[in-house]
Design a protein around this motif. Sequence first.
Motif, short mmCIF file in Angstrom:
data_model
loop_
_atom_site.label_atom_id
_atom_site.label_comp_id
_atom_site.label_asym_id
_atom_site.label_seq_id
_atom_site.Cartn_x
_atom_site.Cartn_y
_atom_site.Cartn_z
N GLN A 1 0.83 -1.21 0.00
CA GLN A 1 0.00 0.00 0.00
C GLN A 1 0.87 1.26 0.00
O GLN A 1 0.54 2.25 -0.66
CB GLN A 1 -0.92 0.00 1.21
CG GLN A 1 -2.08 -0.98 1.11
CD GLN A 1 -2.98 -0.94 2.33
OE1 GLN A 1 -3.04 0.06 3.03
NE2 GLN A 1 -3.70 -2.03 2.58
N THR A 2 1.94 1.22 0.75
CA THR A 2 2.87 2.36 0.80
C THR A 2 3.47 2.62 -0.56
O THR A 2 3.61 3.77 -1.01
CB THR A 2 3.99 2.09 1.83
OG1 THR A 2 3.41 1.81 3.10
CG2 THR A 2 4.91 3.30 1.97
N ILE A 3 3.85 1.55 -1.27
CA ILE A 3 4.39 1.68 -2.62
C ILE A 3 3.34 2.27 -3.55
O ILE A 3 3.62 3.17 -4.35
CB ILE A 3 4.87 0.31 -3.16
CG1 ILE A 3 6.10 -0.17 -2.37
CG2 ILE A 3 5.20 0.39 -4.65
CD1 ILE A 3 6.51 -1.60 -2.68
N GLY A 4 2.10 1.76 -3.44
CA GLY A 4 1.02 2.25 -4.31
C GLY A 4 0.72 3.72 -4.09
O GLY A 4 0.42 4.45 -5.04
N ARG A 5 0.83 4.18 -2.85
CA ARG A 5 0.58 5.60 -2.55
C ARG A 5 1.75 6.48 -2.93
O ARG A 5 1.62 7.71 -2.95
CB ARG A 5 0.30 5.77 -1.06
CG ARG A 5 -0.98 5.11 -0.57
CD ARG A 5 -1.29 5.52 0.86
NE ARG A 5 -2.45 4.81 1.37
CZ ARG A 5 -2.40 3.77 2.21
NH1 ARG A 5 -1.22 3.36 2.65
NH2 ARG A 5 -3.51 3.19 2.62
N GLY A 6 2.89 5.86 -3.21
CA GLY A 6 4.09 6.64 -3.53
C GLY A 6 4.67 7.32 -2.31
O GLY A 6 5.35 8.35 -2.43
N CYS A 7 4.42 6.76 -1.11
CA CYS A 7 4.90 7.37 0.14
C CYS A 7 6.34 6.95 0.43
O CYS A 7 6.86 5.99 -0.15
CB CYS A 7 4.00 6.95 1.31
SG CYS A 7 2.29 7.50 1.14
N ASP A 8 6.95 7.65 1.36
CA ASP A 8 8.31 7.37 1.79
C ASP A 8 8.34 6.03 2.53
O ASP A 8 7.59 5.81 3.47
CB ASP A 8 8.81 8.49 2.70
CG ASP A 8 10.25 8.26 3.16
OD1 ASP A 8 10.95 7.45 2.51
OD2 ASP A 8 10.66 8.90 4.15
N LYS A 9 9.23 5.13 2.09
CA LYS A 9 9.33 3.81 2.70
C LYS A 9 10.47 3.72 3.71
O LYS A 9 10.80 2.63 4.18
CB LYS A 9 9.54 2.75 1.61
CG LYS A 9 8.46 2.68 0.55
CD LYS A 9 8.60 1.48 -0.33
CE LYS A 9 9.84 1.50 -1.18
NZ LYS A 9 9.87 2.58 -2.16
N GLN A 10 11.06 4.83 4.06
CA GLN A 10 12.23 4.81 4.94
C GLN A 10 11.91 4.12 6.27
O GLN A 10 10.96 4.45 6.96
CB GLN A 10 12.73 6.22 5.23
CG GLN A 10 14.00 6.25 6.08
CD GLN A 10 14.51 7.67 6.30
OE1 GLN A 10 14.07 8.59 5.64
NE2 GLN A 10 15.43 7.83 7.22
N GLY A 11 12.73 3.15 6.61
CA GLY A 11 12.62 2.46 7.89
C GLY A 11 11.67 1.28 7.90
O GLY A 11 11.64 0.53 8.88
N ILE A 12 10.89 1.09 6.83
CA ILE A 12 9.90 0.01 6.84
C ILE A 12 10.59 -1.36 6.86
O ILE A 12 10.24 -2.24 7.66
CB ILE A 12 8.97 0.10 5.61
CG1 ILE A 12 7.99 1.27 5.77
CG2 ILE A 12 8.18 -1.19 5.43
CD1 ILE A 12 7.01 1.40 4.64
N HIS A 13 11.55 -1.55 5.99
CA HIS A 13 12.16 -2.87 5.83
C HIS A 13 12.89 -3.35 7.09
O HIS A 13 12.63 -4.46 7.57
CB HIS A 13 13.08 -2.88 4.60
CG HIS A 13 12.39 -2.53 3.33
ND1 HIS A 13 12.32 -1.24 2.85
CD2 HIS A 13 11.69 -3.30 2.46
CE1 HIS A 13 11.63 -1.23 1.72
NE2 HIS A 13 11.23 -2.47 1.46
N PRO A 14 13.80 -2.55 7.66
CA PRO A 14 14.43 -3.01 8.90
C PRO A 14 13.44 -3.17 10.06
O PRO A 14 13.61 -4.06 10.90
CB PRO A 14 15.48 -1.93 9.20
CG PRO A 14 15.13 -0.77 8.35
CD PRO A 14 14.40 -1.30 7.18
N THR A 15 12.41 -2.32 10.10
CA THR A 15 11.39 -2.45 11.15
C THR A 15 10.68 -3.80 11.03
O THR A 15 10.50 -4.51 12.04
CB THR A 15 10.35 -1.32 11.06
OG1 THR A 15 10.99 -0.07 11.28
CG2 THR A 15 9.26 -1.51 12.10
N ALA A 16 10.27 -4.15 9.81
CA ALA A 16 9.55 -5.42 9.59
C ALA A 16 10.43 -6.61 9.98
O ALA A 16 9.96 -7.54 10.67
CB ALA A 16 9.13 -5.53 8.13
#
Length: 444
Positions: free
Chosen positions: A79-94
């Motif tokens: 959903q974040t990718i679809g909205r074009g939002c900033d993904k910073q920190g998502i991957h290490p958090t997950a």
Amino acid sequence: MSKSTNLLDGNIAATLTRQTLPMTLGLISLMLFHLVDSYFVGQLGVKELAALSFSFPITFTLISLSIGLGIGVSAYVAQTIGRGCDKQGIHPTALLLNLVILSFASALGYVFSRPIFSLLGADENMIVLIMDYISFWYLAAPFYAFIMTMNSLQRAAGNTKFPAAIMALSSILNAILDPIFIFGLGPIEGYGLKGAAIASLTAWLISCVLSLIYIQAREDWFEAFPTRQQLIQHSKKILHIGLPAAAANMLTPITSSVLISIISNYGEASVAAFGVGTRIESLAILMILALSMTLPPFISQNFGAKQFDRVHSAIKLTRKFSLAWQFAIYLVLVLCSDSIARFFSDSAEVHDLIQLVIYIMPLGHGAMGIIILSGSSLNALSEPKKALIVSIIRLLIITIPFAAIGGYINDFKGLLIGITLGSFLTAFIAANLVNQVIYKVKVS
């Protein structure tokens, strides 16, 4: 830069086909992983195989927790990718979140293992054997969770080849290491049942290392560690979807236990035939299971981009595919029913009951596919509680009562008919629930 596959335009059928085929091969590899464990452990003896079976409720629960959290990761990131939002920190958090949760759950499982297995009916000698295996499996579980989270992150970006390759790699490594650690080879002594868990631990650890090397070379996941605020924000979003999804997954073994308890009233032959039927089912709906892993990122990205018509079209398309594909599989199963029954049993009674299962239960697989896809779609649409409700309705409110009523009316055959009719009723409810959610989103 992190690379994402564009799921926001192009032919829907072609896109989903391209995404689903690699995952089908990955799921086949995952099934072989568990079959290989059972095969080699079975060569040790009946007690060891029984110990492996006793461990299943615990291992399945932790795997369900990991898969559920992965669903939350995939939906939120897509959903974040679809909205074009900033993904910073998502991957290490997950990755960190799932690693911590599975480590804590494994530690908790270790502490309470003995009383749990005692409640399941294992005697003291069996518990000692079980603990010999599961103690090492608990060490392996966080690595499994780490791999599944990386796979979920890749699927969210539209990359299904990497998850399929990692699942295949883990399966191949496990197949190579199982006989080495179980029976021994050269300077490596055989560890018996414990060796199966050591093989899983080693296979998942190697897969983790190779995955991280791949990610580090191709992605920008670890360029910046998340701030405390980002950790909290991302974790809440992931758990909002992940925890209900995990709970829904955990309902399956509970329902299976109740059904086996009911079927046991009709004799061991019926239990054996039903067990064969569930194994056939896992293979028969393999394509739908793969589609249920690739459809959510497609929905989530387009949902995030507010392309609701594209979401609705994909859902309708996959429903039609489920009904058509599973009916074709049903015809193949019916034509091969005698050979399938002979492969699984030499007993005339069991043979006939297996054929009966094949004639009835796979008729509902198309409807079951709609149920599975509806649950995946609701999670992708940020409606995890509704997805959990679908699972509760399907397993506890419809399947078990319908099975009991059918069995009361016409014994084992009636029970099978009841389960099948229950699948169609649940599919109708689930499909309508998804349609309501989409309509609500479109008009809001």
